[in-house]
Design an enzyme around this catalytic site. Structure first.
Site, short mmCIF file in Angstrom:
data_model
loop_
_atom_site.label_atom_id
_atom_site.label_comp_id
_atom_site.label_asym_id
_atom_site.label_seq_id
_atom_site.Cartn_x
_atom_site.Cartn_y
_atom_site.Cartn_z
N GLU A 1 0.84 -1.19 0.00
CA GLU A 1 0.00 0.00 0.00
C GLU A 1 0.88 1.25 0.00
OE1 GLU A 1 -2.79 -0.14 3.22
OE2 GLU A 1 -3.77 -1.96 2.50
N HIS A 13 -8.24 1.10 1.81
CA HIS A 13 -8.01 0.99 3.26
C HIS A 13 -8.93 1.95 4.02
CE1 HIS A 13 -4.71 -0.47 6.23
NE2 HIS A 13 -5.87 -0.31 6.86
#
Length: 530
Positions: free
Chosen positions: A263, A281
């Site tokens: 990420e 997220h």
């Protein structure tokens, strides 16, 4: 006046809390995305308040000469090098319960969206199409939800799913049958039992060495044909390539991911798969959750910087400034005993009893019990999932009963702590004391007396009391190039069960431990780290 840098987006109300408590604040919410600039100025601050964008790496911490505390507004601390912070005496705090409901709700929302293909149907309809037959969905009611991880967030998901009239099957090695019964879920012992029967599978557990790639390619293949997979927990728990292949082949009917192995996820193998729903997220991304964790972290950091009080410390006990010098060596002992028991326990814990014998029983036991419980649970739930303050709550959520007993001095040691752990399979005990040098010592394991100083890396064995064992173990360790630092032995009776606790110079690998466990005298061998 202490000075705090806020390098990620945080509520203005949190900024005001710092100021109201006499803490100077430098609010630079975009700085976390510019690590080089952050590294240039970090040495000027006493505190660093962050969310997930800022990476408190070892390199950054090395330049933080005045930093005393890092506060994470949220539960996950994988963006903080805790070992580096600890080595430099920097307290790391998080806010473990501020976003639990929000994350659980996101998982439920993702399950609904995945079951009814809502994002694709929305895009199709707004494009002027009317494809009712294309978007045939699946009902949630009466379906089986497979819950992997049944801690704080997982138990909330279970409650919501039961309200939707789903059947919930849970896999969590440390979920007791009593706790499962109270939650209304069916506990299974292995993933191999859960995956073939679940219509929906959702993950709610931390990423640790034991849980990384938990849903590997082999286990993805075990999932029920047409099942749907939801991951709002942590990236790296699931083999993303295997999931993508299962979606392409039709083995899985859909998947919804809020977290990814890397990420920010600008590219991912899942993005090109059919019937996949991806969000960036967002598990904790609600106004309520953001406000809660921001206010909590501001209060906690202010209390520490101004008063010396530690709350929700990941790497430090929660004690007052007055109590710290007295409690420090006993807290170290409590953490050692809990860490030992947590690393050797393999079955769900139902109860722990802590006996405080002698002078230690006259101290404030709350931080001692919390320190012991936290260290006991950390190997089971992960570093970020439990700390000094949250340990009793996490234990209660998992159905673990905690009992404290104060006793007068007895036996050879004037003051000591004994931990008794009851699992569904056995009762195990370990005891220790603090010597005059202020260092902890093991004095008893499983009722067998011995004396051993904890070492960073240790080997613990239970073995048959037969001649030649010490030589055989020493020879084996020599053959494996493992150097022994300390060696302690004990036995219940001649020719009965014996134990050995060795300090070694380096961490033992799984391959090395397997070789040791193959010795004919050994009944159990465990690698420990303190």
């Amino acid at each position: 006046m202490p000075k705090v840098l806020i390098s990620d987006k945080l509520s203005e109300a949190a900024v005001q809390i710092f100021r109201d408590n006499g803490v100077e604040v430098d609010f630079q919410p975009g700085l976390g995305k510019e690590p080089e600039k952050l590294a240039e100025i970090i040495g000027s601050y006493d505190g660093l308040a962050i969310r997930s964008a800022t990476k408190a790496t070892a390199e950054l911490i090395a330049k933080a000469d005045n930093l005393k505390v890092i506060g994470r507004a949220g539960i996950g601390v994988d963006n903080i090098d805790i070992a580096a912070a600890s080595a430099k005496g920097i307290v790391v705090m998080n806010t473990p319960f501020g976003n639990s409901i929000t994350t659980a709700e996101h998982a439920i929302a993702m399950m609904f969206a995945c079951a009814r293909q809502i994002p694709e149907a929305d895009a199709s309809t707004r494009a002027g199409k009317w494809e009712k037959s294309r978007f045939m969905g699946a009902e949630i009611t009466r379906k089986t939800l497979g819950l992997i991880g049944c801690g704080n967030i997982g138990s909330i998901v279970a409650d919501r799913a039961l309200g939707l009239k789903m059947r919930v099957v849970a896999y969590d090695p440390f979920l007791s049958h009593e706790r499962a019964e109270k939650l209304g879920v069916t506990k299974v012992e292995t993933l191999e039992e859960l995956l073939p029967v679940a219509d929906f599978v959702t993950l709610h557990l931390p990423k640790t060495d034991k849980t990384a790639n938990l849903l590997n390619a082999e286990r993805v293949k075990l999932m029920k044909k047409g099942a749907r997979l939801i991951n709002c927990a942590r990236g790296g728990l699931v083999d993303e390539v295997a999931v993508a292949e299962a979606l392409h082949s039709g083995a899985l009917a859909g998947a919804a991911f809020d977290v990814f192995a890397e990420e920010p996820a600008k590219e991912n193998v899942l993005f090109d798969a059919p019937n996949i729903l991806c969000t960036p997220h967002l598990g904790a991304a609600t106004t309520e959750a953001q406000e809660n964790v921001a206010l909590q972290v501001a209060e906690q950091m202010s209390d520490y910087l101004v008063k010396g009080a530690i709350s929700n410390g990941i790497n430090a006990p929660s004690v007052t400034a007055e109590e710290a010098p007295i409690l420090k060596p006993w807290i170290a002992l409590a953490e050692t005993l809990g860490g030992f028991a947590g690393q050797v326990t393999e079955n769900p814990i139902t109860e722990i009893e802590i006996e405080y014998v002698g002078e230690v029983g006259k101290l404030n036991l709350n931080p001692l019990t919390s320190a012991l419980t936290a260290s006991l649970l950390k190997p089971l739930v992960g570093e970020g999932g439990v700390n000094m303050v949250s340990a009793p709550i996490v234990a209660r959520e998992r159905g673990v009963k905690i009992a404290e007993t104060r006793k007068d001095a007895q036996g050879a040691y004037g003051s000591y702590i004994r931990l008794i752990v009851t699992t569904e399979a056995q009762v195990r005990s370990v005891a220790g004391t603090v010597f005059s040098d202020g260092k902890p010592r093991f004095i008893q394991i499983k009722g067998i007396g011995l004396e051993a100083e904890p070492q960073p890396f240790m080997l613990y064995t239970t073995n048959t009391d037969t001649p030649g064992y010490i030589g055989a173990l020493g020879q084996k360790l020599g053959d494996l190039n493992v150097n022994i630092a300390t060696f302690a032995l004990g036995r219940a009776e001649k020719d009965g069960e014996a134990i050995a606790l060795l300090g070694v110079d380096e961490e033992l690998s799984e391959a090395t431990l397997k070789e040791i466990a193959n010795l004919p005298q050994i009944m159990q061998a465990k690698a420990l780290a303190f």
